[in-house]
Write a protein that holds these residues in place. Structure first.
Motif, PDB file in Angstrom:
ATOM      1  N   ASP A  56      13.834  43.232 -15.733  1.00 40.82           N
ATOM      2  CA  ASP A  56      12.868  42.161 -15.997  1.00 40.82           C
ATOM      3  C   ASP A  56      11.463  42.737 -16.229  1.00 40.82           C
ATOM      4  O   ASP A  56      10.836  43.285 -15.310  1.00 40.82           O
ATOM      5  CB  ASP A  56      12.832  41.200 -14.808  1.00 40.82           C
ATOM      6  CG  ASP A  56      11.939  39.983 -15.070  1.00 40.82           C
ATOM      7  OD1 ASP A  56      11.352  39.907 -16.175  1.00 40.82           O
ATOM      8  OD2 ASP A  56      11.838  39.131 -14.170  1.00 40.82           O
ATOM      9  N   MET A  58      21.788  39.283 -14.250  1.00 44.11           N
ATOM     10  CA  MET A  58      20.497  39.951 -14.100  1.00 44.11           C
ATOM     11  C   MET A  58      19.741  39.983 -15.431  1.00 44.11           C
ATOM     12  O   MET A  58      20.362  40.117 -16.484  1.00 44.11           O
ATOM     13  CB  MET A  58      20.689  41.382 -13.587  1.00 44.11           C
ATOM     14  CG  MET A  58      21.039  41.463 -12.129  1.00 44.11           C
ATOM     15  SD  MET A  58      19.578  41.143 -11.124  1.00 44.11           S
ATOM     16  CE  MET A  58      20.271  41.205  -9.470  1.00 44.11           C
ATOM     17  N   SER A  92      15.565  46.108  -9.204  1.00 46.01           N
ATOM     18  CA  SER A  92      17.004  45.853  -9.273  1.00 46.01           C
ATOM     19  C   SER A  92      17.442  45.409 -10.656  1.00 46.01           C
ATOM     20  O   SER A  92      18.625  45.193 -10.892  1.00 46.01           O
ATOM     21  CB  SER A  92      17.396  44.789  -8.250  1.00 46.01           C
ATOM     22  OG  SER A  92      16.673  43.581  -8.490  1.00 46.01           O
ATOM     23  N   ASN A  93      16.481  45.263 -11.600  1.00 44.64           N
ATOM     24  CA  ASN A  93      16.837  44.832 -12.952  1.00 44.64           C
ATOM     25  C   ASN A  93      15.745  45.235 -13.944  1.00 44.64           C
ATOM     26  O   ASN A  93      14.729  45.818 -13.558  1.00 44.64           O
ATOM     27  CB  ASN A  93      17.068  43.319 -12.991  1.00 44.64           C
ATOM     28  CG  ASN A  93      15.868  42.542 -12.481  1.00 44.64           C
ATOM     29  OD1 ASN A  93      14.804  42.545 -13.100  1.00 44.64           O
ATOM     30  ND2 ASN A  93      16.010  41.894 -11.324  1.00 44.64           N
ATOM     31  N   LYS A 106      21.738  44.238 -16.525  1.00 42.06           N
ATOM     32  CA  LYS A 106      22.064  45.400 -15.706  1.00 42.06           C
ATOM     33  C   LYS A 106      21.503  45.216 -14.287  1.00 42.06           C
ATOM     34  O   LYS A 106      20.449  44.618 -14.094  1.00 42.06           O
ATOM     35  CB  LYS A 106      21.477  46.680 -16.304  1.00 42.06           C
ATOM     36  CG  LYS A 106      22.063  47.085 -17.661  1.00 42.06           C
ATOM     37  CD  LYS A 106      23.484  47.591 -17.548  1.00 42.06           C
ATOM     38  CE  LYS A 106      23.934  48.320 -18.802  1.00 42.06           C
ATOM     39  NZ  LYS A 106      24.038  47.426 -19.976  1.00 42.06           N
ATOM     40  N   ARG A 107      22.230  45.774 -13.299  1.00 47.66           N
ATOM     41  CA  ARG A 107      21.785  45.769 -11.906  1.00 47.66           C
ATOM     42  C   ARG A 107      21.568  47.215 -11.458  1.00 47.66           C
ATOM     43  O   ARG A 107      22.373  48.099 -11.772  1.00 47.66           O
ATOM     44  CB  ARG A 107      22.810  45.105 -11.009  1.00 47.66           C
ATOM     45  CG  ARG A 107      22.444  45.140  -9.509  1.00 47.66           C
ATOM     46  CD  ARG A 107      23.602  44.660  -8.637  1.00 47.66           C
ATOM     47  NE  ARG A 107      23.900  43.264  -8.885  1.00 47.66           N
ATOM     48  CZ  ARG A 107      23.257  42.241  -8.305  1.00 47.66           C
ATOM     49  NH1 ARG A 107      22.274  42.487  -7.454  1.00 47.66           N
ATOM     50  NH2 ARG A 107      23.598  41.001  -8.574  1.00 47.66           N
TER      51      ARG A 107
END
Length: 994
Positions: A370, A345, A367-368, A349-350
């Protein structure tokens, strides 16, 4: 009895295997995820067995305490001695035993229909009672205007209105049974299996169009009788009420079933991992784990109105430690956040997000990490976690935060704000956004924290998480030692329109899926001596559902417009809707009200509303909070009610309403004329606000006495929303000498200042502070936020309201002209006025030029640049044809008629000769300004033939005497004003000559 080959060799029935594959999807994928999952040997039981052998017997056991399945069980004396709980267990055990024997060990198909509200695998259907009623009307082909159709759509109304059983009022499924039993295609039970019903319900949850929903309901209708359809409706609505809780059902299925469900929120996992009662979970499987949604701990309700002292005593002090925590109760969605390491990810981290009902929200909140992703939250919170945090589980509340007002917004806006933030490509500093408020840490770096105390968990949270302002924040708490500290905090949150408080025991451990007294909700309705007890007349009633079906469960109360009116007056008995109350009534209270108003209620007809009652909404269609029935005040009763506070609301005719109203008692000693009038209530409200301010002041003084000794110096104490102590050395100037200032709110723009700071500022320049409005010509009313009391003052239309920036402009200008005598700046309509009386509009406009530049005030560089930017450009080489652009946009379906700057773009108005009346002159001038501002044109005698509208004085009957290709519409000056107020062009016929 002969056995089938499948039973003889104990092999799965081929049809049963196909049935299971149809239900669960890809078998290989399921086998990899649940390698030891059970397989049913035979087809699932018929759907009707659920209610013939389970639901109906459970309901009978609740009513009679003697279900047929339990009658063989007798005590030593031969007498029947089973408790209701034991009787229900026997019924459930018998059905589960039958399933294991005749179907197999996979009980998941049945249990998801028994407790559908706990089934997280199936999406919501998006169907409520009225939508289902419309589908059934279509399926059964009955006339939508028939009595049966109306009885389903209006399922809360008493049954006798539609020749129906009174007992089904408020019970939608029961009302449907009455209609379907007369039109069912099958009289005997159908042949649909539980697996078939599940598969069809899965389809129903995945379609959205009404036509597709109709086809599925038609399939059910053809294959089920009326009773089957009734239970199907209960399953779709997830309103079973079968007399047994999910805890009982899960416990009978397996001793560890409830524990596993609490840590996983997954019925499928419970059924597939715990199908053998002899197999028990080990310690590691009974605790929460990363990326597995759990059932959170909940706060206990205050069971009855009681003292704060009693509440605190229930928080279980240990030794001499009676400390408790006070937290604000947030109006949002309970949310758990899981974060774990995942090198694949962005950011390594997820994330996982789940609501209290186990809905997965990672698609929305992220979910990350980014930074270029489309998450509504995670891309902004990389700095929230300490570098040492490898994995973590947080418990908190997702709320909506308004960046413009810097304040929490109601829960109903959360999803809209989150979607907007997700689609935004930048970190906006304005608008609404989701904010995650964290109040607990349950898992950190592979260590489970639920066995630790709240105080220790909070220390772990503080060490692991750093607040990211207005994105992810640690929810603050107050450490309290006495019950006397609760009420002042409750007053604060009520003033900020919050939900209430939560009291927490810092010595407690975290208990999954429990409401215990380690956390206690305290809502404003439990406050003592706050606000006034109000005696209001009942003017409407609303039918209830469930055990209150068929009778009024809540009431609409109103205020008398003029309690001194005589019977021949139009205002006699007239009431404005004020609030709706449904809490605090006992059965005896309902019975007493029903007895005193029997046969005096009338059904509300939206087309012909009663003249004595006015509801909220626009003047053309006042239908907000419309009751099911209404009653004349002279036939009605007076209720004494109490509330936490008053808040603005356009749902009621008063434009304000009570927050958290609660019924106290029926005032049988009072007649309808003795109930509150509008003027009496406004006086009571003002008194309550003054008393509230005085109590706040007293509390702060008491608090200051308890603090350690400070440096002694002479201070000036100003009373307001907060107390400020500042060095006092006499007034800074005499600029505001002789003026009284009534400061109603804090300052919001262009900088933030509290009410107390504004009061200190004007007092330092010679002003006198007052705490209520008056007709005094030397009174200056100041506000910058539209609170309830501000809106109330605006409606009285008695005072201009000035923005706080006028105070600062006056002080700044006096310093520029230091040698000149004190000089107060004239009010500038756009810059200085929060609310401007119509009579002062033209006078105040004379103090600024056509570009908004003030004659009496020096502007700074930034303001001058803004004025120059907005000035018209006179030397452009090419003119801009606004009319052409508007026509092009209109032609492409982009209507601009609702924009004020274009609403009169097609209007060429010719005004009748002006009257000599001064007020009429002002009204005409305002109307001309509105038309010009709205893009219209004022024509004179020369352009009279092109006029589209002939504007005549208010109430005058004049006819058009001009020539032209088309006759213009004749309207009164009031039409222009009303169009401007509503922000759209209204129908001219309603405003002819008026």
């Amino acid at each position: 009895m002969a056995m089938t080959m499948a039973e003889d060799i104990d092999m799965p029935d081929v049809d049963a295997v196909k049935e299971g594959m149809h239900m669960y999807g890809d078998a290989e994928e399921l086998d990899s995820k649940y390698p030891n999952r059970p397989h049913n040997l035979h087809k699932t039981l018929p759907f009707h067995t659920l209610f013939t052998e389970l639901f109906n017997p459970l309901l009978d056991s609740t009513k009679k305490n003697r279900p047929p399945a339990a009658r063989r069980r007798q005590g030593p004396s031969g007498q029947f001695n089973l408790s209701p709980h034991e009787a229900r267990r026997i019924i459930i055990e018998k059905y589960i035993g039958k399933w294991r024997k005749e179907v197999g060990n996979d009980f998941y198909p049945a249990i998801r229909l028994m407790i559908p509200e706990k089934d997280r695998d199936r999406a919501m259907y998006g169907l409520k009672e009225k939508a289902i009623a419309k589908l059934l009307i279509k399926v059964t082909k009955i006339n939508k205007d028939s009595e049966d159709a109306k009885s389903m759509v209006n399922w809360k109304l008493p049954g006798q209105l539609y020749k129906s059983s009174v007992s089904t009022a408020g019970d939608f499924a029961g009302r449907c049974f009455e209609v379907l039993s007369k039109r069912a295609m099958k009289t005997e039970v159908g042949d649909m299996s539980i697996a078939e019903v599940n598969a069809t319900l899965d389809q129903l949850s995945q379609v959205g169009a009404e036509e597709q929903q109709f086809k599925i309901f038609m399939r059910f209708y053809r294959r089920m009788n009326a009773e089957e359809l009734t239970w199907l409706i209960r399953i779709i609505l997830r309103q079973m009420k079968i007399g047994a809780t999910e805890k009982t059902i899960l416990d009978i299925w397996h001793p560890d079933a409830e524990t596993l469900f609490n840590v996983s929120s997954n019925l499928r996992r419970v059924c597939w991992e715990l199908y053998d009662p002899k197999t028990r979970l080990d310690g590691g499987e009974t605790s929460i784990s990363l990326m597995q949604c759990f059932q959170p701990q909940l706060a206990a309700f205050q069971k009855q109105v009681g003292s704060f002292k009693k509440m605190v005593s229930r928080l279980k002090p240990i030794d001499d430690d009676a400390t408790f925590w006070i937290e604000e109760k947030l109006d949002g969605e309970r949310m758990q956040l899981h974060m774990m390491e995942d090198p694949s990810m962005p950011g390594g981290k997820r994330f996982g997000f789940w609501s209290r009902k186990a809905k997965d929200y990672a698609y929305l909140y992220g979910s990350n990490f980014d930074p270029n992703g489309d998450s509504a939250l995670t891309r902004f919170i990389k700095d929230a976690f300490s570098p040492s945090v490898q994995n973590i589980i947080l418990d908190g509340e997702m709320i909506t935060w308004d960046m413009d007002t810097d304040h929490i917004v109601g829960f109903g806006t959360l999803k809209t704000a989150a979607i907007s933030e997700k689609e935004s490509r930048s970190d906006n500093s304005t608008g609404q956004r989701p904010l995650y408020r964290v109040f607990d840490c349950l898992y950190l770096n592979d260590k489970l924290l639920t066995p630790y105390t709240l105080r220790e968990r909070r220390k772990a949270l503080d060490a692991a998480v750093e607040s990211v302002p207005r994105r992810l924040e640690i929810h603050p708490y107050i450490e309290a030692h006495s019950y006397t500290e609760i009420e002042p905090e409750l007053r604060k949150v009520v003033a900020n329109a919050s939900e209430g408080l939560v009291l927490k025991n810092p010595r407690s451990m975290y208990c999954l899926n429990e409401r215990n007294e380690d956390w206690i909700k305290v809502k404003p309705e439990y406050m003592s001596e706050f606000g006034e007890s109000l005696d209001c007349v009942v003017i409407g009633g609303y039918f209830g559902s469930g055990h209150r079906g068929g009778a009024h469960s809540s009431f609409l109360c109103g205020l008398l417009v003029n309690k001194n009116a005589k019977p021949e007056d139009a205002e006699y008995q007239k009431c404005y809707s004020f609030f709706k109350v449904g809490g605090g009534f006992s059965r005896e209270d309902y019975s007493a009200i029903r007895g005193r108003t029997q046969d005096k209620w009338k059904d509300w007809d939206p087309k012909r509303p009663p003249s004595c009652i006015e509801l909220g909404g626009h003047a053309e269609n006042r239908q907000h909070e419309r009751p099911d029935q209404w009653i004349k005040p002279s036939d009605s009763v007076v209720l004494e009610c109490k509330a936490a506070s008053v808040e603005a609301s356009d749902k009621f005719r008063m434009n304000i309403t009570l927050r958290f109203p609660r019924f106290k008692m029926l005032r049988s000693d009072k007649r309808w004329q003795d109930s509150l009038s509008i003027s009496e209530f406004m006086e009571l409200k003002d008194t309550a606000e003054r008393e509230h301010q005085e109590k706040e002041k007293e509390f702060r003084i008491e608090q200051s006495r308890r603090k350690k000794a400070r440096i002694t110096k002479k201070t000036l104490v100003i009373a307001g929303n907060e107390t400020i102590s500042t060095p006092y050395a006499g007034p800074e100037s005499k600029l505001f000498n002789g003026l009284q200032f009534y400061v109603m709110t804090d300052q919001v723009h262009p900088e933030k200042k509290s009410k107390a700071e504004l009061e200190a500022l004007v007092k330092a320049h010679g002003a006198t502070i007052v705490q209520r409005d008056s007709k005094d010509k030397n009174l200056v009313v100041v506000a910058d936020k539209r609170l309830v009391k501000v809106s109330s003052l605006e409606k009285r239309n008695s005072n201009n309201i000035v923005k706080p920036i006028w105070i600062q402009d006056c002080i700044r200008q006096s310093k520029i002209d230091a040698n000149a005598p004190p000089f107060l700046l004239p009010f500038e309509p756009n810059r200085h006025m929060f609310y401007l009386l119509d009579d002062d509009q033209l006078t105040f406009e004379e103090d600024v030029d056509e570009n908004g530049d003030a004659y009496a005030r020096d502007v700074d560089v930034n303001e001058l640049r803004d004025i120059l930017t907005k000035m018209p450009r006179k030397f452009e080489g090419k003119s801009f044809d606004a009319e052409l652009i508007v026509d092009q946009l209109e032609g492409h379906g982009n209507s601009l008629s609702n924009l004020k700057s274009y609403m009169f773009s097609h209007v060429q108005a010719f005004f009748s000769a002006s009257s000599a009346d001064a007020e009429e002159v002002v009204n005409v001038q305002l109307a001309k300004n509105y038309i010009r501002f709205g893009g219209g044109t004022i024509v004179d005698e020369r352009g009279k033939g092109k006029a589209t509208h002939f504007i005549v004085p208010q109430g005058k009957d004049e006819t058009w005497d001009g020539e032209g290709a088309a006759l213009p519409r004749t309207v009164g000056v009031g039409w222009v004003k009303k169009c401007w107020e509503e922000g759209t062009q209204l129908d001219e016929e309603r405003f002819q000559w008026g």
